[in-house]
Design a protein around this motif. Sequence first.
Motif, PDB file in Angstrom:
ATOM      1  N   ILE A  57       0.862  -1.179   0.000  1.00 52.97           N
ATOM      2  CA  ILE A  57       0.000   0.000   0.000  1.00 52.97           C
ATOM      3  C   ILE A  57       0.898   1.229   0.000  1.00 52.97           C
ATOM      4  N   VAL A  58       0.814   2.002  -1.064  1.00 46.54           N
ATOM      5  CA  VAL A  58       1.656   3.184  -1.234  1.00 46.54           C
ATOM      6  C   VAL A  58       0.825   4.425  -0.919  1.00 46.54           C
ATOM      7  N   HIS A  59       1.320   5.250  -0.002  1.00 40.63           N
ATOM      8  CA  HIS A  59       0.680   6.525   0.297  1.00 40.63           C
ATOM      9  C   HIS A  59       1.535   7.651  -0.273  1.00 40.63           C
ATOM     10  N   VAL A  60       0.920   8.463  -1.105  1.00 40.01           N
ATOM     11  CA  VAL A  60       1.642   9.559  -1.747  1.00 40.01           C
ATOM     12  C   VAL A  60       1.994  10.642  -0.740  1.00 40.01           C
ATOM     13  N   THR A  61       1.043  11.023   0.102  1.00 41.88           N
ATOM     14  CA  THR A  61       1.308  12.077   1.090  1.00 41.88           C
ATOM     15  C   THR A  61       1.360  11.490   2.501  1.00 41.88           C
ATOM     16  N   ASP A  62       1.870  12.304   3.407  1.00 39.61           N
ATOM     17  CA  ASP A  62       1.925  11.895   4.817  1.00 39.61           C
ATOM     18  C   ASP A  62       0.684  12.320   5.586  1.00 39.61           C
ATOM     19  N   GLY A  63      -0.288  12.927   4.887  1.00 35.94           N
ATOM     20  CA  GLY A  63      -1.541  13.317   5.530  1.00 35.94           C
ATOM     21  C   GLY A  63      -1.468  14.576   6.362  1.00 35.94           C
ATOM     22  N   ALA A  64      -0.349  15.308   6.286  1.00 39.91           N
ATOM     23  CA  ALA A  64      -0.165  16.482   7.152  1.00 39.91           C
ATOM     24  C   ALA A  64       0.107  17.737   6.311  1.00 39.91           C
ATOM     25  N   PRO A  65      -0.908  18.597   6.107  1.00 40.80           N
ATOM     26  CA  PRO A  65      -0.659  19.857   5.411  1.00 40.80           C
ATOM     27  C   PRO A  65       0.338  20.708   6.182  1.00 40.80           C
ATOM     28  N   ARG A  66       1.169  21.419   5.456  1.00 38.35           N
ATOM     29  CA  ARG A  66       2.221  22.202   6.092  1.00 38.35           C
ATOM     30  C   ARG A  66       1.728  23.532   6.629  1.00 38.35           C
ATOM     31  N   HIS A  87       0.215   8.388  10.889  1.00 35.76           N
ATOM     32  CA  HIS A  87       0.866   7.125  10.550  1.00 35.76           C
ATOM     33  C   HIS A  87       0.545   6.045  11.579  1.00 35.76           C
ATOM     34  N   ARG A  88       0.509   6.430  12.836  1.00 38.35           N
ATOM     35  CA  ARG A  88       0.143   5.454  13.871  1.00 38.35           C
ATOM     36  C   ARG A  88      -1.295   4.978  13.693  1.00 38.35           C
ATOM     37  N   GLU A  89      -2.172   5.896  13.335  1.00 38.32           N
ATOM     38  CA  GLU A  89      -3.556   5.510  13.060  1.00 38.32           C
ATOM     39  C   GLU A  89      -3.626   4.537  11.894  1.00 38.32           C
ATOM     40  N   LEU A  90      -2.837   4.805  10.874  1.00 36.66           N
ATOM     41  CA  LEU A  90      -2.791   3.927   9.711  1.00 36.66           C
ATOM     42  C   LEU A  90      -2.308   2.535  10.083  1.00 36.66           C
ATOM     43  N   GLU A  91      -1.256   2.466  10.874  1.00 35.80           N
ATOM     44  CA  GLU A  91      -0.748   1.159  11.303  1.00 35.80           C
ATOM     45  C   GLU A  91      -1.801   0.398  12.105  1.00 35.80           C
ATOM     46  N   ALA A  92      -2.557   1.123  12.943  1.00 31.51           N
ATOM     47  CA  ALA A  92      -3.612   0.466  13.725  1.00 31.51           C
ATOM     48  C   ALA A  92      -4.715  -0.062  12.816  1.00 31.51           C
ATOM     49  N   ALA A  93      -5.063   0.715  11.788  1.00 31.62           N
ATOM     50  CA  ALA A  93      -6.098   0.272  10.850  1.00 31.62           C
ATOM     51  C   ALA A  93      -5.642  -0.968  10.098  1.00 31.62           C
ATOM     52  N   LEU A  94      -4.386  -0.990   9.670  1.00 34.05           N
ATOM     53  CA  LEU A  94      -3.870  -2.166   8.963  1.00 34.05           C
ATOM     54  C   LEU A  94      -3.822  -3.370   9.887  1.00 34.05           C
ATOM     55  N   ALA A  95      -3.447  -3.151  11.145  1.00 32.23           N
ATOM     56  CA  ALA A  95      -3.417  -4.257  12.102  1.00 32.23           C
ATOM     57  C   ALA A  95      -4.806  -4.846  12.283  1.00 32.23           C
ATOM     58  N   GLY A 108       5.814  10.346   1.239  1.00 31.21           N
ATOM     59  CA  GLY A 108       6.109  11.478   2.118  1.00 31.21           C
ATOM     60  C   GLY A 108       5.888  12.866   1.557  1.00 31.21           C
ATOM     61  N   TYR A 109       5.108  13.014   0.483  1.00 30.49           N
ATOM     62  CA  TYR A 109       4.820  14.356  -0.010  1.00 30.49           C
ATOM     63  C   TYR A 109       3.848  15.051   0.949  1.00 30.49           C
ATOM     64  N   ASP A 111       0.636  16.773   2.371  1.00 29.06           N
ATOM     65  CA  ASP A 111      -0.790  16.793   2.058  1.00 29.06           C
ATOM     66  C   ASP A 111      -1.128  18.119   1.378  1.00 29.06           C
ATOM     67  N   LYS A 112      -1.952  18.051   0.334  1.00 27.35           N
ATOM     68  CA  LYS A 112      -2.418  19.180  -0.469  1.00 27.35           C
ATOM     69  C   LYS A 112      -1.377  19.694  -1.452  1.00 27.35           C
ATOM     70  N   GLN A 113      -0.217  19.010  -1.561  1.00 24.64           N
ATOM     71  CA  GLN A 113       0.821  19.499  -2.461  1.00 24.64           C
ATOM     72  C   GLN A 113       1.251  18.472  -3.508  1.00 24.64           C
ATOM     73  N   ALA A 114       0.517  17.388  -3.654  1.00 29.48           N
ATOM     74  CA  ALA A 114       0.925  16.370  -4.616  1.00 29.48           C
ATOM     75  C   ALA A 114       0.913  16.906  -6.044  1.00 29.48           C
ATOM     76  N   ALA A 115      -0.025  17.794  -6.361  1.00 29.80           N
ATOM     77  CA  ALA A 115      -0.120  18.309  -7.726  1.00 29.80           C
ATOM     78  C   ALA A 115       1.121  19.103  -8.130  1.00 29.80           C
ATOM     79  N   GLY A 116       1.839  19.627  -7.167  1.00 32.11           N
ATOM     80  CA  GLY A 116       3.066  20.355  -7.475  1.00 32.11           C
ATOM     81  C   GLY A 116       4.273  19.467  -7.665  1.00 32.11           C
TER      82      GLY A 116
END
Length: 283
Positions: A57-66, A87-95, A108-109, A111-116
Motif C-alpha cells: 500500500i503506497v501513500h503519496v502524502t503523509d496526511g499532514a498539510p504544512r 501514521h500510527r492511526e494507519l498502522e492500527a487500521a492495517l493491524a 512522504g509528499y 498533504d495538499k501538495q501532490a499536484a506540485g
Amino acid sequence: MQHAADRSGPLAEFAALLLGAAPRGSDGAEIMIVVAHPDDETIGIGGHLAGLRGSHIVHVTDGAPRDLEDARAYGFETWQDYAGARHRELEAALAAAGLPSTALISLGYPDKQAAGNLGSLARELTGLLAERDVSFVCTHPYEGGHPDHDATAFAVHAACHLLRRDGRQAPAIVEMAFYSAGPEGAVLQDFNSHSGSERIELHLTEAAFERKQCMLACHRTQQRTLAPFTARIERFRVAPAYDFLALPNSGRLYYEALPLGFEPAVWLHAAAAAHEELGLDRP
C-alpha cells in the motif's frame, strides 16, 4: 460478498484476487494499492484488505498539510507530530485487517501538495512498479474529488505509460470509488460517471463490514471526515483513458467546496508542465 458477473478480462481476475478465488493464490501479492492519504486505503478497499496480505500500500502524502491548520485543529503543534499521529492511526487500521506495517510504503509528499510534484511522483511510482511483479495497481479515479487524488491518478497513469514506453510490462489500472461532485450534491463511494469502463460492485459480508468500520475508527483524527463513508459495497472499475490536461468531471470539482485554497488553474498548469517534463503523449 457479491462476485463479478460471469465474464473474463482484467476486472474479473482482479475480483478473483480480492475474493480469494484466483488460481495463483489469494494473498494479493499481485496488487499494489496507491492512494493519496492515510485512510484512503480504508475508504476504497478496506473491506477486502484482510485477504490481501501480500500486497503493498503506497501513500503519496503523509496526511499532514504544512499550513498547520489541520494539525492545530487536532491538538498538534507541528506538522511532524500530526503526520506521526496519522501514521500510527494507519498502522492500527492495517493491524485491524491483519496486515503488517511492512506492507506500507510512504512517499512522504505534503498533504495538499501532490499536484506540485507530478513529475517526481510519476518517476517514483515507475520505479516501485518496475521493482515488483504487479498485475494490478489500484488507485483513485480522476474526478475532481481532491487535488491529491487527481495527482495520484495522474502519476499512476503516467508511470504505466513510462513503463510501456520503455518496453516493460505495465499493470492494469483499477479504480476504487471515493467521492466527487454530482449534479445534485456529493457522490460518495460510487463513480461519478458510468463510462464504458467495466465495473463491479462487491457487497461486504457482515464480518468484513464490521472490520472496515473498526479500521475507519482507527483513524481517530479523521472521524468527522470519515463519518459519511458507511456503504456496505465497494466499487471498482477499469480505469478509462483520461485527458489530464482538461479538468475532470466536466469541470465540476468537489474540492472547490473544500477549504483547500486550490484553484483549478493550478491543476491545468501542473499537468501541462508534467506532460512536458515526462515527455508524455498528448491526448
